[in-house]
Scaffold this motif. Sequence first.
Motif, PDB file in Angstrom:
ATOM      1  N   GLY A  87       0.783  -1.218   0.000  1.00 54.42           N
ATOM      2  CA  GLY A  87       0.000   0.000   0.000  1.00 54.42           C
ATOM      3  C   GLY A  87       0.820   1.275   0.000  1.00 54.42           C
ATOM      4  N   LYS A  88       2.136   1.160  -0.033  1.00 48.71           N
ATOM      5  CA  LYS A  88       3.013   2.328  -0.001  1.00 48.71           C
ATOM      6  C   LYS A  88       3.502   2.667  -1.412  1.00 48.71           C
ATOM      7  N   HIS A  89       4.055   3.878  -1.525  1.00 44.88           N
ATOM      8  CA  HIS A  89       4.687   4.279  -2.779  1.00 44.88           C
ATOM      9  C   HIS A  89       6.109   3.735  -2.823  1.00 44.88           C
ATOM     10  N   PRO A  90       6.523   3.112  -3.928  1.00 37.94           N
ATOM     11  CA  PRO A  90       7.914   2.656  -4.034  1.00 37.94           C
ATOM     12  C   PRO A  90       8.871   3.839  -3.958  1.00 37.94           C
ATOM     13  N   VAL A  91      10.043   3.615  -3.375  1.00 41.06           N
ATOM     14  CA  VAL A  91      11.026   4.691  -3.262  1.00 41.06           C
ATOM     15  C   VAL A  91      11.576   5.023  -4.646  1.00 41.06           C
ATOM     16  N   GLY A  92      11.975   6.269  -4.803  1.00 43.59           N
ATOM     17  CA  GLY A  92      12.686   6.661  -6.012  1.00 43.59           C
ATOM     18  C   GLY A  92      11.844   7.210  -7.137  1.00 43.59           C
ATOM     19  N   PHE A  93      10.508   7.331  -6.967  1.00 38.51           N
ATOM     20  CA  PHE A  93       9.652   7.798  -8.046  1.00 38.51           C
ATOM     21  C   PHE A  93       8.893   9.044  -7.607  1.00 38.51           C
ATOM     22  N   PRO A  94       9.132  10.195  -8.253  1.00 36.24           N
ATOM     23  CA  PRO A  94       8.418  11.410  -7.874  1.00 36.24           C
ATOM     24  C   PRO A  94       6.975  11.374  -8.364  1.00 36.24           C
ATOM     25  N   MET A  95       6.094  12.014  -7.628  1.00 40.28           N
ATOM     26  CA  MET A  95       4.700  12.093  -8.047  1.00 40.28           C
ATOM     27  C   MET A  95       4.524  13.130  -9.151  1.00 40.28           C
ATOM     28  N   ASN A  96       5.336  14.183  -9.117  1.00 35.97           N
ATOM     29  CA  ASN A  96       5.257  15.238 -10.135  1.00 35.97           C
ATOM     30  C   ASN A  96       6.629  15.476 -10.748  1.00 35.97           C
ATOM     31  N   SER A  97       6.679  15.603 -12.048  1.00 26.58           N
ATOM     32  CA  SER A  97       7.918  15.952 -12.738  1.00 26.58           C
ATOM     33  C   SER A  97       7.563  16.730 -14.002  1.00 26.58           C
ATOM     34  N   ALA A  98       8.447  17.649 -14.359  1.00 24.22           N
ATOM     35  CA  ALA A  98       8.190  18.488 -15.526  1.00 24.22           C
ATOM     36  C   ALA A  98       9.504  18.954 -16.125  1.00 24.22           C
ATOM     37  N   SER A  99       9.470  19.331 -17.393  1.00 20.08           N
ATOM     38  CA  SER A  99      10.671  19.827 -18.062  1.00 20.08           C
ATOM     39  C   SER A  99      10.273  20.728 -19.223  1.00 20.08           C
ATOM     40  N   VAL A 100      11.158  21.668 -19.511  1.00 20.25           N
ATOM     41  CA  VAL A 100      11.014  22.551 -20.673  1.00 20.25           C
ATOM     42  C   VAL A 100      12.384  22.652 -21.337  1.00 20.25           C
ATOM     43  N   TRP A 101      12.406  22.557 -22.651  1.00 25.14           N
ATOM     44  CA  TRP A 101      13.659  22.590 -23.401  1.00 25.14           C
ATOM     45  C   TRP A 101      13.459  23.431 -24.663  1.00 25.14           C
ATOM     46  N   ALA A 102      14.387  24.316 -24.933  1.00 25.43           N
ATOM     47  CA  ALA A 102      14.319  25.152 -26.128  1.00 25.43           C
ATOM     48  C   ALA A 102      15.625  25.056 -26.894  1.00 25.43           C
ATOM     49  N   ASP A 103      15.512  25.042 -28.217  1.00 30.51           N
ATOM     50  CA  ASP A 103      16.689  24.950 -29.076  1.00 30.51           C
ATOM     51  C   ASP A 103      16.597  26.026 -30.149  1.00 30.51           C
ATOM     52  N   TYR A 104      17.689  26.767 -30.291  1.00 30.72           N
ATOM     53  CA  TYR A 104      17.769  27.783 -31.348  1.00 30.72           C
ATOM     54  C   TYR A 104      18.944  27.435 -32.246  1.00 30.72           C
ATOM     55  N   THR A 105      18.652  27.180 -33.522  1.00 28.59           N
ATOM     56  CA  THR A 105      19.674  26.848 -34.505  1.00 28.59           C
ATOM     57  C   THR A 105      19.688  27.902 -35.600  1.00 28.59           C
ATOM     58  N   PHE A 106      20.847  28.458 -35.848  1.00 24.67           N
ATOM     59  CA  PHE A 106      20.975  29.499 -36.864  1.00 24.67           C
ATOM     60  C   PHE A 106      20.847  28.881 -38.259  1.00 24.67           C
ATOM     61  N   ARG A 107      20.081  29.553 -39.106  1.00 24.87           N
ATOM     62  CA  ARG A 107      19.862  29.095 -40.483  1.00 24.87           C
ATOM     63  C   ARG A 107      20.357  30.185 -41.428  1.00 24.87           C
ATOM     64  N   GLY A 108      21.575  30.091 -41.835  1.00 22.61           N
ATOM     65  CA  GLY A 108      22.153  31.100 -42.715  1.00 22.61           C
ATOM     66  C   GLY A 108      23.050  32.056 -41.963  1.00 22.61           C
ATOM     67  N   GLY A 109      23.816  32.817 -42.703  1.00 24.88           N
ATOM     68  CA  GLY A 109      24.711  33.788 -42.105  1.00 24.88           C
ATOM     69  C   GLY A 109      25.995  33.151 -41.619  1.00 24.88           C
ATOM     70  N   ALA A 110      26.777  33.931 -40.859  1.00 25.34           N
ATOM     71  CA  ALA A 110      28.079  33.467 -40.389  1.00 25.34           C
ATOM     72  C   ALA A 110      27.961  32.314 -39.405  1.00 25.34           C
ATOM     73  N   LEU A 111      26.830  32.213 -38.687  1.00 31.77           N
ATOM     74  CA  LEU A 111      26.646  31.156 -37.687  1.00 31.77           C
ATOM     75  C   LEU A 111      25.777  30.017 -38.206  1.00 31.77           C
ATOM     76  N   ASP A 112      25.631  29.904 -39.496  1.00 32.90           N
ATOM     77  CA  ASP A 112      24.807  28.850 -40.084  1.00 32.90           C
ATOM     78  C   ASP A 112      25.244  27.471 -39.575  1.00 32.90           C
ATOM     79  N   GLY A 113      24.285  26.687 -39.079  1.00 32.13           N
ATOM     80  CA  GLY A 113      24.567  25.345 -38.579  1.00 32.13           C
ATOM     81  C   GLY A 113      24.869  25.276 -37.104  1.00 32.13           C
ATOM     82  N   PHE A 114      25.095  26.432 -36.480  1.00 33.15           N
ATOM     83  CA  PHE A 114      25.408  26.469 -35.052  1.00 33.15           C
ATOM     84  C   PHE A 114      24.116  26.630 -34.252  1.00 33.15           C
ATOM     85  N   GLY A 115      24.033  25.906 -33.114  1.00 34.19           N
ATOM     86  CA  GLY A 115      22.826  25.977 -32.301  1.00 34.19           C
ATOM     87  C   GLY A 115      23.132  25.969 -30.818  1.00 34.19           C
ATOM     88  N   VAL A 116      22.249  26.568 -30.049  1.00 36.37           N
ATOM     89  CA  VAL A 116      22.337  26.572 -28.590  1.00 36.37           C
ATOM     90  C   VAL A 116      21.003  26.088 -28.033  1.00 36.37           C
TER      91      VAL A 116
END
Length: 388
Positions: free
Chosen positions: A276-305
């Motif tokens: 009847g207990k919760h197993p150890v090691g598993f959070p009830m709530n978890s969330a994430s946000v991820w953003a990626d910016y990749t340059f398309r053209g110009g001197a930084l073409d192909g580079f991304g952060v």
Amino acid sequence: MVSPNAGTDPTNMTRGAYTTQESIRSVAVDNQAEARFHAGPIEHTVLAGIDYRNGVDKTLNGTVAVVPPINAFNPVYGTPFGPVPFTTRNRQQIDQVGEYIQDQIKYDHWVALLGIRHDLAQSRTDSLSFATNVTTIAPKSDTAVTKRGALLYKFDNGVAPYIQYTESFQPTAGTDFFNRPFMPTTGKQGEVGIKYQPNDKSLYTIAAFDLVQQNVVTPDPDSTHGPTARVQTGEVRSRGVEFEAKTEVNRELTVLASYTYLDNVVTKTNTAAQLGKHPVGFPMNSASVWADYTFRGGALDGFGVSGGVRYIGELPGNTANTFYVPDVTLFDAAIHYDFSALGPMFKGYSAQVNATNLFDKTYVTYCQDFGCYYGLRRNVIATLRYRW
């Protein structure tokens, strides 16, 4: 390691010392064939294949019980107590062969998936006790037939509700404290959800699931068996809701986000304190946000952060659920470069550097009945990749 259950006097806490060395080698091969055809107005995509997996797990374990106690309020570290001798050596080999076939069926706005799989898993576990110089051999053979099915309807406005059912069979590497090989972990999951794809650049999904797993590996509640010992809980039921979103804001910027609510409970067990207990090691709530910016053209073409944030909610710290590990928020980042921006001759080459826990935050990631563990510090990994 200090055991919080070893006494109530924090000025004289008992300790134990354990050591383990482990190496794992694995090989996986998957061969499949696909056929697409029409039967009147019905479109079929049939996938059939055979896969093979081989794994060898070698461990050396040792323990020493006589370790000087420590004062929790005025700890003095570095007290010598001698080497920790190895007491057992285990070698486990697992071979698994699976045959599978599935058919994706499309008719008008309907999409159905039907699949079946047969697995044969064989293992051999050799356990040597240095005290007796005796090796015990435990062969094991397991087989299972698992099924899966799903049904989805695509509306013209991009909304697609679906329902699916899945069974699983997974051989489990390792042994318990008495060197008995683990049983395979099996499971059954039902899921309902809605996908929304307003255009080719965005996809949003919300799903509710109900998963029941048998023979789940959890920490051994007997602290005398050491911190690396594991047992198999009889059954764990996991219910929850997941939300995922991916959208291309423009040609350069992509954003991903997810949230999971998980309620898992031990429903069958040979350890009364876990029922009847919760197993150890598993959070009830978890969330994430991820953003990626990749340059398309110009001197930084192909580079991304890239950059993102992860939230890990509080999670049970022991099998009795009498205390919880605090929640934590972590930040990650990455930079990457596509060498094809330099010319066609570099097509397929890319480089990337990933950093997790970017600000090197100190936090506790996991606790169990007889100890806690810090989370990983800042971790930086560089990768050079070629694809063809």
